[in-house]
Design a protein around this motif. Sequence first.
Motif, PDB file in Angstrom:
ATOM      1  N   GLU A 133       1.034  -1.179   0.128  1.00 45.09           N
ATOM      2  CA  GLU A 133       0.113   0.410  -0.391  1.00 45.09           C
ATOM      3  C   GLU A 133       0.886   1.176  -0.053  1.00 45.09           C
ATOM      4  N   GLY A 134       1.639   1.535   0.752  1.00 51.52           N
ATOM      5  CA  GLY A 134       2.920   2.318   0.540  1.00 51.52           C
ATOM      6  C   GLY A 134       3.647   2.153  -0.774  1.00 51.52           C
ATOM      7  N   ALA A 135       3.410   1.765  -1.169  1.00 50.55           N
ATOM      8  CA  ALA A 135       4.122   1.583  -2.794  1.00 50.55           C
ATOM      9  C   ALA A 135       2.985   2.619  -4.007  1.00 50.55           C
ATOM     10  N   LEU A 136       1.731   2.887  -3.609  1.00 51.72           N
ATOM     11  CA  LEU A 136       0.618   2.709  -4.048  1.00 51.72           C
ATOM     12  C   LEU A 136       0.410   4.329  -3.915  1.00 51.72           C
ATOM     13  N   ALA A 137       1.730   5.379  -3.006  1.00 50.14           N
ATOM     14  CA  ALA A 137       1.354   6.462  -2.504  1.00 50.14           C
ATOM     15  C   ALA A 137       1.854   7.134  -3.643  1.00 50.14           C
ATOM     16  N   GLU A 138       0.974   8.788  -3.617  1.00 50.38           N
ATOM     17  CA  GLU A 138       1.243   8.958  -5.309  1.00 50.38           C
ATOM     18  C   GLU A 138       3.070   9.375  -4.964  1.00 50.38           C
ATOM     19  N   GLU A 139       3.371  10.318  -4.041  1.00 50.58           N
ATOM     20  CA  GLU A 139       5.317  10.432  -4.882  1.00 50.58           C
ATOM     21  C   GLU A 139       5.556   9.011  -4.520  1.00 50.58           C
ATOM     22  N   ALA A 140       5.719   7.945  -4.001  1.00 50.05           N
ATOM     23  CA  ALA A 140       6.067   6.266  -3.963  1.00 50.05           C
ATOM     24  C   ALA A 140       6.290   6.115  -5.399  1.00 50.05           C
ATOM     25  N   VAL A 141       4.843   6.387  -6.191  1.00 48.96           N
ATOM     26  CA  VAL A 141       4.525   5.927  -7.576  1.00 48.96           C
ATOM     27  C   VAL A 141       5.736   6.965  -8.361  1.00 48.96           C
ATOM     28  N   ALA A 142       6.188   8.098  -8.665  1.00 50.88           N
ATOM     29  CA  ALA A 142       6.257   8.943  -8.958  1.00 50.88           C
ATOM     30  C   ALA A 142       7.983   8.651  -8.421  1.00 50.88           C
ATOM     31  N   THR A 143       8.413   8.020  -8.038  1.00 52.00           N
ATOM     32  CA  THR A 143       9.843   7.500  -7.446  1.00 52.00           C
ATOM     33  C   THR A 143      10.495   6.684  -7.656  1.00 52.00           C
ATOM     34  N   MET A 144       9.638   5.160  -7.502  1.00 52.66           N
ATOM     35  CA  MET A 144       9.620   4.228  -7.354  1.00 52.66           C
ATOM     36  C   MET A 144      10.877   4.203  -8.298  1.00 52.66           C
TER      37      MET A 144
END
Length: 492
Positions: free
Chosen positions: A103-114
């Motif tokens: 669920e953390g990987a689905l956060a907006e900032e994570a999506v942009a930088t993962m």
Amino acid sequence: MRPFLQSVLTSKGWSRVGYAGTSRCVSTSGFIASVEKVQQQLQSVPSDLRTDLMRHGRHLFETEKLDDLATAFSADVVAKVCLAASQLRIAPVKSSAYTSVVEGALAEEAVATMPLEALARVVHSCLVLRSPLLYDVLFTYARPLVARAGELSGVSVAVLLNAYGRAGFRHDRLYQALCDVAAAQMKDARVALPHVANVLHALSRVRFVHRPLLLVLRSQALRQVATAPPIIAVTILDACSVLGDVEEQLFQAYEQRVVAHLGEMQAPLIASFATCTARANRAAPSIMQAVGARVLETVDTFDPTSIAKTCDAYVVANIMSEDVFGALAECACKAPAGFRADEIHSLLNCLSTFDLFDGELFPLLASRLVFLHKSEEYVNARDAAGVLASFAALQENNDELAYVCTKICATQPMTAEGYILVLWSCVTLNIRNEAQTKLLGDVRSQPSLLQLPAEASSEAAGPYLGPRRRAALEEKRAFLCEAYGIDAFKRH
């Protein structure tokens, strides 16, 4: 610090899943150290201790909660937790640690930088563990992946294609971007054969043809044919036959590989091999004889799906084997309650196609289809029409089956093939009931319902017929039109 995660994790509160037992709060670093220790021990312990060690690793995932994930979250954490979860085959719905990381990987900032290598770990774990978050991840990252596909390595792009394809996620721009990268990256000699097979299988699931990538995958597959286990070999042949990429050298090499190892193969794999060779129009007598011999050796292990697929392959190949059909029919009689409607259709269609009637099997499967309908399980009109036509082809009537099949056909949308089969059956077996009257009224008022699709038509018009099947349907259509006085398709 990643404060953007705090609100995401807190608001979700792991509410999508329910966790058994009491959770123990631990630090993220401590949790990762514990599961990595288990992973290291799994590489060296004797096989008799692996089960207990796997159970211990799963217990860690199920009982430990990451109390500092909001600040400790990173791509490295994501990759390590998801890798461990995949290797330990955890149950995602029981693990707050795993679910919170995804669920953390689905956060907006994570999506942009993962980093996409870490994303591949997330997607792979969701796929193999059947996580309820799989489609959330696939949908969330689809558009970013189109833009960032060039960052992917050969292995990562293979993992992502496999996940999107096996999930049935269709997005042409995404597949085009991923396949363009894969065509370049998967030329690497270090790409393992399972990745080649997985990508081919994924593309076949969504029917996406990318010729440059297929050439690369074909080359890799030919280079590694000598090391291909039967399941990989059959997967490659099956995918290529679905995609219409039937290349002589590849098929010949892999058919020889499979036939050489038929003695190791069990029912599902035997059925899949027969199906893909027939679909590719390569079911040579020598291959089907070898398949038939193995079927007879292992017939007691055949489940309904394997029985149906094997019979369908013989029909497509137009090869009759009374020994094989008799053995499969006898096996089916022992467990008719396991058959789905489409499997009943395939088996009875096979026997009726070759004018074979089994006095025990046909009534058993007719009763099974009637039971499925009365139990309010979905029975497709195509299968209902096909089963009734199988009885009609052998001049065998079953009043209850006729009532159920015509009722199903009268209440569902149908292709021209369905209308032809059900009305031809009604003429042949002299069936007259309310459903038959409705069907006949429909085609009299709209004769185009009996118009078979063009050779190159969309899937919506029905599956590809093939010249032999088309000719048989046209003959049935002419017969029913003469019987019912429909002028449009009478014989001239």
